[in-house]
Design a protein around this motif. Structure first.
Motif, PDB file in Angstrom:
ATOM      1  N   ARG A   1       0.824  -1.199   0.000  1.00 40.25           N
ATOM      2  CA  ARG A   1       0.000   0.000   0.000  1.00 40.25           C
ATOM      3  C   ARG A   1       0.862   1.255   0.000  1.00 40.25           C
ATOM      4  N   PRO A   2       0.556   2.279  -0.662  1.00 41.59           N
ATOM      5  CA  PRO A   2      -0.648   2.533  -1.446  1.00 41.59           C
ATOM      6  C   PRO A   2      -0.499   2.111  -2.907  1.00 41.59           C
ATOM      7  N   GLU A   3       0.663   1.528  -3.281  1.00 43.77           N
ATOM      8  CA  GLU A   3       0.870   1.115  -4.667  1.00 43.77           C
ATOM      9  C   GLU A   3       0.293  -0.278  -4.906  1.00 43.77           C
ATOM     10  N   PRO A   4       0.028  -0.621  -6.157  1.00 40.15           N
ATOM     11  CA  PRO A   4      -0.373  -1.995  -6.465  1.00 40.15           C
ATOM     12  C   PRO A   4       0.765  -2.968  -6.142  1.00 40.15           C
ATOM     13  N   GLY A   5       0.409  -4.160  -5.709  1.00 36.67           N
ATOM     14  CA  GLY A   5       1.393  -5.157  -5.283  1.00 36.67           C
ATOM     15  C   GLY A   5       2.400  -5.527  -6.352  1.00 36.67           C
ATOM     16  N   TRP A   6       1.968  -5.585  -7.625  1.00 40.42           N
ATOM     17  CA  TRP A   6       2.897  -5.989  -8.672  1.00 40.42           C
ATOM     18  C   TRP A   6       3.969  -4.942  -8.912  1.00 40.42           C
ATOM     19  N   ARG A   7       3.736  -3.698  -8.502  1.00 45.85           N
ATOM     20  CA  ARG A   7       4.766  -2.660  -8.658  1.00 45.85           C
ATOM     21  C   ARG A   7       5.805  -2.751  -7.544  1.00 45.85           C
ATOM     22  N   VAL A   8       5.401  -3.252  -6.393  1.00 45.31           N
ATOM     23  CA  VAL A   8       6.286  -3.277  -5.233  1.00 45.31           C
ATOM     24  C   VAL A   8       7.062  -4.581  -5.161  1.00 45.31           C
ATOM     25  N   GLY A   9       6.399  -5.713  -5.399  1.00 44.33           N
ATOM     26  CA  GLY A   9       7.065  -7.011  -5.308  1.00 44.33           C
ATOM     27  C   GLY A   9       7.662  -7.212  -3.927  1.00 44.33           C
ATOM     28  N   ALA A  10       8.892  -7.682  -3.879  1.00 39.78           N
ATOM     29  CA  ALA A  10       9.576  -7.937  -2.607  1.00 39.78           C
ATOM     30  C   ALA A  10      10.477  -6.771  -2.209  1.00 39.78           C
ATOM     31  N   ARG A  11      10.359  -5.648  -2.882  1.00 42.46           N
ATOM     32  CA  ARG A  11      11.225  -4.493  -2.658  1.00 42.46           C
ATOM     33  C   ARG A  11      11.447  -4.224  -1.175  1.00 42.46           C
ATOM     34  N   GLY A  12      12.712  -4.252  -0.780  1.00 41.33           N
ATOM     35  CA  GLY A  12      13.082  -3.897   0.585  1.00 41.33           C
ATOM     36  C   GLY A  12      12.834  -4.975   1.627  1.00 41.33           C
ATOM     37  N   ASN A  13      12.300  -6.116   1.250  1.00 44.63           N
ATOM     38  CA  ASN A  13      11.994  -7.158   2.228  1.00 44.63           C
ATOM     39  C   ASN A  13      12.709  -8.435   1.806  1.00 44.63           C
ATOM     40  N   ARG A  14      13.831  -8.707   2.468  1.00 42.92           N
ATOM     41  CA  ARG A  14      14.648  -9.862   2.082  1.00 42.92           C
ATOM     42  C   ARG A  14      14.041 -11.196   2.501  1.00 42.92           C
ATOM     43  N   VAL A  15      13.167 -11.196   3.501  1.00 46.13           N
ATOM     44  CA  VAL A  15      12.588 -12.467   3.934  1.00 46.13           C
ATOM     45  C   VAL A  15      11.322 -12.839   3.161  1.00 46.13           C
ATOM     46  N   LEU A  16      10.739 -11.893   2.446  1.00 44.41           N
ATOM     47  CA  LEU A  16       9.491 -12.158   1.740  1.00 44.41           C
ATOM     48  C   LEU A  16       9.579 -13.351   0.789  1.00 44.41           C
ATOM     49  N   PRO A  17      10.583 -13.442  -0.093  1.00 41.63           N
ATOM     50  CA  PRO A  17      10.629 -14.613  -0.986  1.00 41.63           C
ATOM     51  C   PRO A  17      10.721 -15.935  -0.222  1.00 41.63           C
ATOM     52  N   ALA A  18      11.501 -15.971   0.833  1.00 40.02           N
ATOM     53  CA  ALA A  18      11.638 -17.210   1.603  1.00 40.02           C
ATOM     54  C   ALA A  18      10.334 -17.572   2.312  1.00 40.02           C
ATOM     55  N   ILE A  19       9.687 -16.600   2.915  1.00 42.50           N
ATOM     56  CA  ILE A  19       8.434 -16.854   3.628  1.00 42.50           C
ATOM     57  C   ILE A  19       7.347 -17.296   2.654  1.00 42.50           C
ATOM     58  N   LEU A  20       7.228 -16.605   1.534  1.00 43.10           N
ATOM     59  CA  LEU A  20       6.220 -17.012   0.543  1.00 43.10           C
ATOM     60  C   LEU A  20       6.557 -18.366  -0.060  1.00 43.10           C
ATOM     61  N   GLY A  21       7.844 -18.645  -0.245  1.00 42.38           N
ATOM     62  CA  GLY A  21       8.254 -19.966  -0.736  1.00 42.38           C
ATOM     63  C   GLY A  21       7.856 -21.070   0.228  1.00 42.38           C
ATOM     64  N   LEU A  22       8.081 -20.837   1.521  1.00 37.50           N
ATOM     65  CA  LEU A  22       7.661 -21.821   2.530  1.00 37.50           C
ATOM     66  C   LEU A  22       6.148 -21.964   2.577  1.00 37.50           C
ATOM     67  N   THR A  23       5.450 -20.864   2.411  1.00 33.32           N
ATOM     68  CA  THR A  23       3.982 -20.916   2.405  1.00 33.32           C
ATOM     69  C   THR A  23       3.482 -21.737   1.222  1.00 33.32           C
ATOM     70  N   VAL A  24       4.034 -21.496   0.035  1.00 37.11           N
ATOM     71  CA  VAL A  24       3.634 -22.246  -1.155  1.00 37.11           C
ATOM     72  C   VAL A  24       4.002 -23.722  -0.991  1.00 37.11           C
ATOM     73  N   ALA A  25       5.178 -24.011  -0.428  1.00 39.80           N
ATOM     74  CA  ALA A  25       5.582 -25.404  -0.207  1.00 39.80           C
ATOM     75  C   ALA A  25       4.642 -26.097   0.770  1.00 39.80           C
ATOM     76  N   THR A  26       4.211 -25.383   1.801  1.00 42.24           N
ATOM     77  CA  THR A  26       3.269 -25.954   2.766  1.00 42.24           C
ATOM     78  C   THR A  26       1.935 -26.238   2.098  1.00 42.24           C
ATOM     79  N   ILE A  27       1.454 -25.290   1.313  1.00 39.20           N
ATOM     80  CA  ILE A  27       0.188 -25.491   0.593  1.00 39.20           C
ATOM     81  C   ILE A  27       0.297 -26.703  -0.326  1.00 39.20           C
ATOM     82  N   ALA A  28       1.392 -26.788  -1.070  1.00 40.79           N
ATOM     83  CA  ALA A  28       1.579 -27.910  -1.993  1.00 40.79           C
ATOM     84  C   ALA A  28       1.650 -29.228  -1.228  1.00 40.79           C
ATOM     85  N   ALA A  29       2.375 -29.253  -0.122  1.00 44.52           N
ATOM     86  CA  ALA A  29       2.524 -30.489   0.653  1.00 44.52           C
ATOM     87  C   ALA A  29       1.180 -30.989   1.169  1.00 44.52           C
TER      88      ALA A  29
END
Length: 180
Positions: free
Chosen positions: A108-136
């Motif tokens: 916020r206030p920008e659309p999510g696709w413009r921001v991505g993981a900008r400035g958050n180094r743990v976001l890819p890892a956390i989302l990766g674990l979340t997706v892996a949990t969902i898949a499992a």
């Protein structure tokens, strides 16, 4: 309320507590602070800490995702699918939608696709674990049986992702319009 089998079983509520809350808290805690925060004047003590917009928009987003999840569940049941098959589609939609809401809310206030993981180094890892949990949950037979789910077809996954994106993405179009 609808006379149908339960959508969320008790074990799924525990799963949601284990997946959703840590994802949200870890992602938001790792977000960098606003660099301009100390240059802005303090808010007036007469202004509410949370305004109507900060209360209504998250509620509306959650309500839209809930409507999509319950709608898909009831529609699948009406088509003759088993409770486990219907629950699988609904739970996949809910979990994907929750992950999308995290991405959109932190942008916020920008659309999510413009921001991505900008400035958050743990976001890819956390989302990766979340997706892996969902898949499992859907791929590992013991986990799937423990949650009383059925395997989702590729078309079911596409429907879950599209429904979650539509339910949560409408708000991104509002943000896009405001930032242009």
């Amino acid at each position: 309320l609808t006379g149908q089998p339960l959508l969320l079983l008790p074990v799924m509520l525990i799963l949601l507590q284990i997946v959703v809350h840590p994802t949200v808290s870890l992602v938001f805690e790792a977000d960098p602070g606003d660099p301009a925060a100390m240059r802005r004047p303090p808010r007036s003590p007469d202004v509410a800490l949370l305004g109507r917009r900060q209360l209504v928009l998250p509620f509306a987003r959650g309500l839209a995702l809930t409507a999509a999840v319950v709608g898909l569940y009831l529609a699948r049941l009406a088509q003759g699918a088993t409770a486990a098959e219907s629950r699988s589609l609904a739970v996949a939609t809910l979990l994907v939608g929750q992950a999308l809401l995290v991405l959109m809310e932190r942008a916020r206030p920008e659309p999510g696709w413009r921001v991505g993981a900008r400035g958050n180094r743990v976001l890819p890892a956390i989302l990766g674990l979340t997706v892996a949990t969902i898949a499992a949950i859907f791929v590992v037979p013991a986990a799937r049986d423990g949650f009383d789910l059925a395997p989702l077809s590729p078309g079911g996954w596409v429907l879950a992702v599209v429904a979650a994106a539509l339910a949560t993405g409408a708000w991104e179009l509002v943000k896009l319009r405001r930032t242009e």
